[in-house]
Design a protein around this motif. Structure first.
Motif: not given
Length: 117
Positions: A40-55
């Motif tokens: 749940n903590h991880f999902l809260a951190e990446v919510k609404g973000k594009d995965i390529t931007e996170v990488i």
């Protein structure tokens, strides 16, 4: 790290927004422990973000992390130099011994030619 890997597997499997249940089922399918709090903590951190931007952001952060480094050479006065400011002795590089490990297949199979035809 396993939560991140499960998330990325779900995204690669054409699920752009994996849920906690999706991640949990991926982890449980390989026998890994699924911790709801961390998922749940991880999902809260990446919510609404594009995965390529996170990488991309993660790569930039890893680029600034020191990964190893050079070892400073320490000079030692040679014994018997009389202490009169002799030149430091050069250290000899350590030689690594190769240890050849037997492969399991070498022990299991008898590779000798058989006398039977």
């Amino acid at each position: 790290m396993k939560i991140v890997a499960a998330y990325l597997l779900a995204v690669l499997g054409s699920n752009p927004n994996p849920s906690a249940d999706d991640i949990r089922s991926i982890l449980e399918s390989v026998g890994a422990e699924a911790e709801d709090k961390r998922i749940n903590h991880f999902l809260a951190e990446v919510k609404g973000k594009d995965i390529t931007e996170v990488i991309t952001a993660g790569r930039e952060k890893f680029a600034s992390v020191p990964s190893g480094g050079s070892v400073a050479a320490i000079g030692v006065a040679a014994p018997g130099s009389g202490g009169a400011g002799g030149a430091p002795a050069a250290e000899e590089p350590k030689k690594e011994e190769k240890v050849e490990e037997k492969e399991e297949s070498d022990e299991v199979w008898n590779l000798q030619p058989s006398s039977r035809v």
